[in-house]
Design a protein around this motif. Structure first.
Motif, short mmCIF file in Angstrom:
data_model
loop_
_atom_site.label_atom_id
_atom_site.label_comp_id
_atom_site.label_asym_id
_atom_site.label_seq_id
_atom_site.Cartn_x
_atom_site.Cartn_y
_atom_site.Cartn_z
N ALA A 8 0.65 -1.44 0.10
CA ALA A 8 -0.02 -0.27 0.08
C ALA A 8 1.36 1.20 -0.02
CB ALA A 8 -0.62 0.19 1.09
N GLY A 9 0.84 1.99 -1.10
CA GLY A 9 1.59 3.35 -0.81
C GLY A 9 2.42 3.08 -2.05
N ARG A 10 2.96 2.06 -2.42
CA ARG A 10 4.23 2.28 -2.98
C ARG A 10 3.51 2.09 -4.55
NH1 ARG A 10 7.78 -3.41 -0.86
NH2 ARG A 10 9.40 -1.54 -3.16
N THR A 11 4.55 1.99 -5.87
CA THR A 11 3.86 1.92 -7.01
C THR A 11 4.54 0.60 -7.76
OG1 THR A 11 5.92 2.45 -7.63
CG2 THR A 11 4.73 4.34 -7.34
N LEU A 12 3.93 0.16 -9.04
CA LEU A 12 3.92 -1.08 -9.51
C LEU A 12 5.82 -1.08 -9.75
CD1 LEU A 12 0.41 -2.35 -11.18
CD2 LEU A 12 0.91 -3.07 -9.72
N GLY A 13 6.27 -0.73 -9.75
CA GLY A 13 7.31 -0.16 -10.88
C GLY A 13 8.18 -0.43 -9.93
N ASP A 14 8.07 0.16 -8.53
CA ASP A 14 9.11 -0.42 -6.90
C ASP A 14 9.16 -2.08 -6.89
OD1 ASP A 14 9.17 2.84 -6.74
OD2 ASP A 14 7.51 2.91 -5.44
N LEU A 15 7.22 -2.51 -6.96
CA LEU A 15 7.20 -3.94 -6.40
C LEU A 15 8.02 -5.33 -7.49
CD1 LEU A 15 3.30 -3.10 -5.54
CD2 LEU A 15 4.98 -3.84 -4.08
N GLN A 16 7.91 -4.60 -8.51
CA GLN A 16 9.22 -4.97 -9.65
C GLN A 16 8.48 -6.99 -9.75
OE1 GLN A 16 12.75 -5.68 -9.21
NE2 GLN A 16 13.17 -2.75 -9.24
N MET A 17 6.72 -6.60 -9.40
CA MET A 17 6.12 -7.64 -9.28
C MET A 17 6.31 -8.82 -10.28
SD MET A 17 1.97 -8.93 -8.89
CE MET A 17 1.51 -7.30 -6.48
N ARG A 18 6.05 -8.53 -11.50
CA ARG A 18 6.41 -9.83 -12.66
C ARG A 18 8.00 -10.27 -12.33
NH1 ARG A 18 5.12 -9.03 -18.87
NH2 ARG A 18 5.90 -11.28 -19.19
N SER A 19 9.00 -9.57 -12.23
CA SER A 19 10.07 -10.69 -12.42
C SER A 19 10.64 -10.78 -10.34
CB SER A 19 11.17 -9.23 -11.96
OG SER A 19 11.46 -8.21 -11.79
N GLN A 20 10.03 -10.60 -9.76
CA GLN A 20 9.69 -11.09 -8.70
C GLN A 20 9.16 -12.68 -8.22
OE1 GLN A 20 12.22 -10.16 -6.09
NE2 GLN A 20 12.55 -9.02 -7.45
N THR A 21 7.77 -12.58 -8.88
CA THR A 21 7.11 -14.09 -8.52
C THR A 21 6.41 -14.18 -10.27
OG1 THR A 21 4.83 -12.63 -8.78
CG2 THR A 21 5.88 -12.23 -6.82
N GLY A 22 6.26 -13.79 -11.45
CA GLY A 22 5.88 -14.13 -12.23
C GLY A 22 4.40 -13.63 -12.81
N ALA A 23 4.32 -13.61 -11.73
CA ALA A 23 2.76 -12.75 -12.04
C ALA A 23 2.77 -11.54 -12.27
CB ALA A 23 2.14 -12.76 -10.13
N VAL A 24 1.82 -10.80 -13.22
CA VAL A 24 1.36 -9.69 -13.88
C VAL A 24 -0.03 -9.28 -13.62
CG1 VAL A 24 1.20 -8.75 -16.28
CG2 VAL A 24 2.08 -10.81 -16.19
N VAL A 25 -0.02 -7.79 -13.24
CA VAL A 25 -1.30 -7.17 -12.63
C VAL A 25 -2.15 -6.52 -13.73
CG1 VAL A 25 -2.35 -5.55 -11.21
CG2 VAL A 25 -0.19 -6.44 -10.50
N LEU A 26 -3.12 -7.05 -14.22
CA LEU A 26 -3.93 -6.97 -15.46
C LEU A 26 -4.95 -5.71 -15.22
CD1 LEU A 26 -5.39 -10.74 -16.56
CD2 LEU A 26 -3.40 -9.17 -16.99
#
Length: 85
Positions: A8-26
């Motif tokens: 909460a309060g962080r950007t998607l870029g900060d999280l690097q979700m795809r590179s960290q988990t393989g999941a994508v926010v649609l």
């Protein structure tokens, strides 16, 4: 997103979700608003509902990442799989 979630309060870029988990926010639902295919600058907020895509493991890791728990990097897991085969 719940109160107390580390993302909460962080950007998607900060999280690097795809590179960290393989999941994508649609998509993100925020009240009556919908953000389809959000970009890295999109900031997450308490109350957001995220639509994610990925394997079962990627989705589980994404949830851990959003909560602030440690996850193995998807890149590291892929590298281990490549070495093992």
């Amino acid at each position: 997103m719940r109160a107390g979630d580390a993302a909460a309060g962080r950007t998607l870029g900060d999280l690097q979700m795809r590179s960290q988990t393989g999941a994508v926010v649609l998509a993100i639902t925020r009240g009556d608003d919908h953000v389809l295919l959000p970009v890295g600058a999109e900031r997450l907020a308490v109350g957001d509902v995220l639509a994610l895509a990925g394997t079962a493991q990627a989705l589980a890791d994404a949830l851990r990442l959003l909560r602030g728990e440690t996850v193995a990097s998807a890149d590291a897991v892929g590298a281990v799989d490549a070495i093992a085969t």
